[in-house]
Design a protein around this motif. Structure first.
Motif, mmCIF file in Angstrom:
data_model
loop_
_atom_site.group_PDB
_atom_site.id
_atom_site.type_symbol
_atom_site.label_atom_id
_atom_site.label_comp_id
_atom_site.label_asym_id
_atom_site.label_seq_id
_atom_site.Cartn_x
_atom_site.Cartn_y
_atom_site.Cartn_z
ATOM 1 N N ARG A 53 47.513 33.773 35.745
ATOM 2 C CA ARG A 53 46.908 34.949 35.096
ATOM 3 C C ARG A 53 45.647 35.174 33.787
ATOM 4 N NH1 ARG A 53 49.725 40.167 34.807
ATOM 5 N NH2 ARG A 53 51.363 39.401 34.074
ATOM 6 N N ARG A 153 42.009 35.229 39.416
ATOM 7 C CA ARG A 153 43.446 36.494 38.903
ATOM 8 C C ARG A 153 43.207 36.554 38.162
ATOM 9 N NH1 ARG A 153 48.576 37.412 39.350
ATOM 10 N NH2 ARG A 153 49.132 39.731 40.897
ATOM 11 N N ASP A 173 40.663 38.396 41.282
ATOM 12 C CA ASP A 173 42.331 39.833 41.835
ATOM 13 C C ASP A 173 42.362 39.932 39.666
ATOM 14 O OD1 ASP A 173 44.455 40.564 41.699
ATOM 15 O OD2 ASP A 173 45.090 38.963 42.797
ATOM 16 N N ALA A 175 44.268 41.371 37.979
ATOM 17 C CA ALA A 175 45.861 42.253 37.879
ATOM 18 C C ALA A 175 46.166 42.549 36.140
ATOM 19 C CB ALA A 175 46.867 40.960 37.384
#
Length: 462
Positions: A53, A153, A173, A175
């Motif tokens: 991430r 992500r 995405d 996170a």
């Protein structure tokens, strides 16, 4: 190398060649990405695609704030803080979006809106008075660029929930949304308040309202002042709840959070040297510089008895920060290192105390033993440390690269116990162990400090 392809939506996608961009926060890789005839700029540091991430800032261009230093908005401060945060992480991306001037209405319209704001309108009312949307930005190109970089992500540096939502609708995405710690100025407080009240931007938590980006709640200045004023040997390590500093593959990106890494940079800024073992350099290729806080880079020390560290590593190839390469008497180092590197031969079977003596013969000030787990553990076991900052992150790794490990005692009565202080660093918990009488004497009393009658090394208890 420049590459051209047709991306989704039949938009022409051109990626420019990569070059380096030295900044006050560190050296970034910079390249252009042209999507649908609009060219955007991307800065990266480290290997963000290898992080689960990576930290990402999608920054809208702002001539007045970013280039001209205007205080009407917080854009310039956010850009600077984002680069500092990303550099402190060691891996991350800043996507600088062209065509986003004035939240997408363009420079001329933005300056018209400024004139209306001077007459008393807020930023939203001014846009609407001109018949323009509150926010006209499109993040399609940003999503395309992130996918091209292998980072679909991310953790997004923003206080704007709408930016997160826009990227998620484009398949990214998000996170986590990470708020940038940018203080308000008198000139832009009304503007920022309008964004929070009328555009749903995040408000700062009460706990850090009014604090500077580098202020660490709970840490007294006596800690850093003590390191600067005395000749201590201090170690710092971040590990999981179950005692690992990385996964079994060596991925340590990242065990602890941004606040703990800012604390680490503050330690670096107050010591004379920072020492790491060869395996840490080989695995992580660290810069070992001060990037997240103001201060002077410490002299870098690489403990490498067998001269295993590749000469292409950052510490051996990139100056101007002076670097001491400590190698064994029989090692054969390469001569192809930067002019900032000084090769020093260690005595045979050098102990941690011998290594400290060699370092102090070259550089004054406190010594930071930063990694990795094996090196920090060996200095702890030898009784060579004055204090240890051990940060525990709320994560379980299961197995991997161990943190603190040494041959312990057979009975609990002989286990190593020392005075300590504890501090919350965001979600992490840092315990400062005072391992010598000198460290105890240099530290101001603090509520909750436990002080046994004596301070002993693990060796002295066996």
């Amino acid at each position: 190398m420049t590459s051209t392809r047709t991306s989704t939506g039949s938009q022409r996608f051109v990626a420019g060649p990569v070059s380096s961009l030295p900044t006050k926060h560190g050296t970034f890789a910079i390249r252009s990405f042209t999507v649908a005839a609009v060219t955007h700029t991307v800065l990266t540091i480290g290997e963000p695609a290898e992080c689960a991430r990576p930290l990402v800032r999608v920054h809208s261009e702002c001539l007045t704030g970013d280039a001209l230093g205007s205080f009407r908005c917080d854009c310039g401060d956010q850009l600077d803080a984002a680069l500092a945060e990303i550099a402190a992480e060691g891996h991350g991306i800043l996507v600088y979006m062209s065509g986003h001037e004035g939240r997408g209405i363009g420079l001329a319209a933005k300056l018209q809106a400024y004139a209306l704001q001077d007459d008393g309108m807020d930023t939203v009312a001014a846009n609407r008075a001109l018949g323009l949307p509150d926010d006209a930005r499109d993040y399609t190109a940003a999503a395309e660029i992130l996918r091209e970089l292998g980072c679909s992500r991310i953790r997004l540096l923003t206080s704007n929930p709408s930016k997160q939502l826009a990227l998620e609708e484009l398949g990214i995405d998000v996170a986590d949304r990470v708020r940038l710690p940018v203080p308000e100025r008198p000139e832009n407080s009304a503007y920022i308040s309008s964004k929070r009240q009328r555009m749903n931007h995040d408000a700062p938590p009460e706990s850090d309202a009014g604090q500077s980006p580098v202020n660490l709640s709970g840490f007294g200045e006596d800690i850093y002042a003590s390191l600067a004023a005395n000749q201590e040997v201090v170690a710092q390590l971040a590990q999981s709840q179950d005692g690992f500093i990385a996964t079994r593959t060596g991925d340590a990106c990242f065990v602890s959070g941004t606040t703990d890494r800012t604390h680490l940079h503050r330690i670096r800024a107050h010591v004379g040297t920072v020492l790491v073992g060869a395996q840490t350099v080989i695995a992580d290729d660290p810069q070992l510089t001060v990037r997240a806080v103001p201060g002077t880079d410490p002299v870098r020390v690489v403990l490498d008895p067998h001269a295993r560290v590749p000469v292409t590593s950052t510490v051996l190839s990139t100056g101007p920060t002076p670097t001491l390469w400590l190698i064994g008497a029989e090692a054969a180092p390469s001569s192809h290192v930067g002019g900032h590197v000084r090769v020093i031969r260690l005595p045979s079977s050098a102990s941690p105390q011998d290594i400290i003596a060699v370092v102090r013969g070259q550089v004054a000030g406190s010594v930071l033993v930063e990694g990795g787990g094996r090196t920090v553990s060996s200095f702890l076991a030898a009784g060579a440390l004055d204090r240890l900052f051990l940060t525990t992150a709320p994560v379980f790794i299961g197995d991997g690269v161990p943190g603190i490990r040494f041959q312990g005692s057979e009975v609990m009565a002989q286990a190593l116990r020392t005075p300590f202080r504890r501090f919350e660093l965001g979600e992490d918990m840092c315990t400062e162990y005072l391992l010598s009488q000198a460290a105890v004497a240099h530290s101001q009393p603090s509520p909750g400090v436990q002080e046994p009658a004596s301070v002993e090394s693990p060796q002295s208890t066996q």
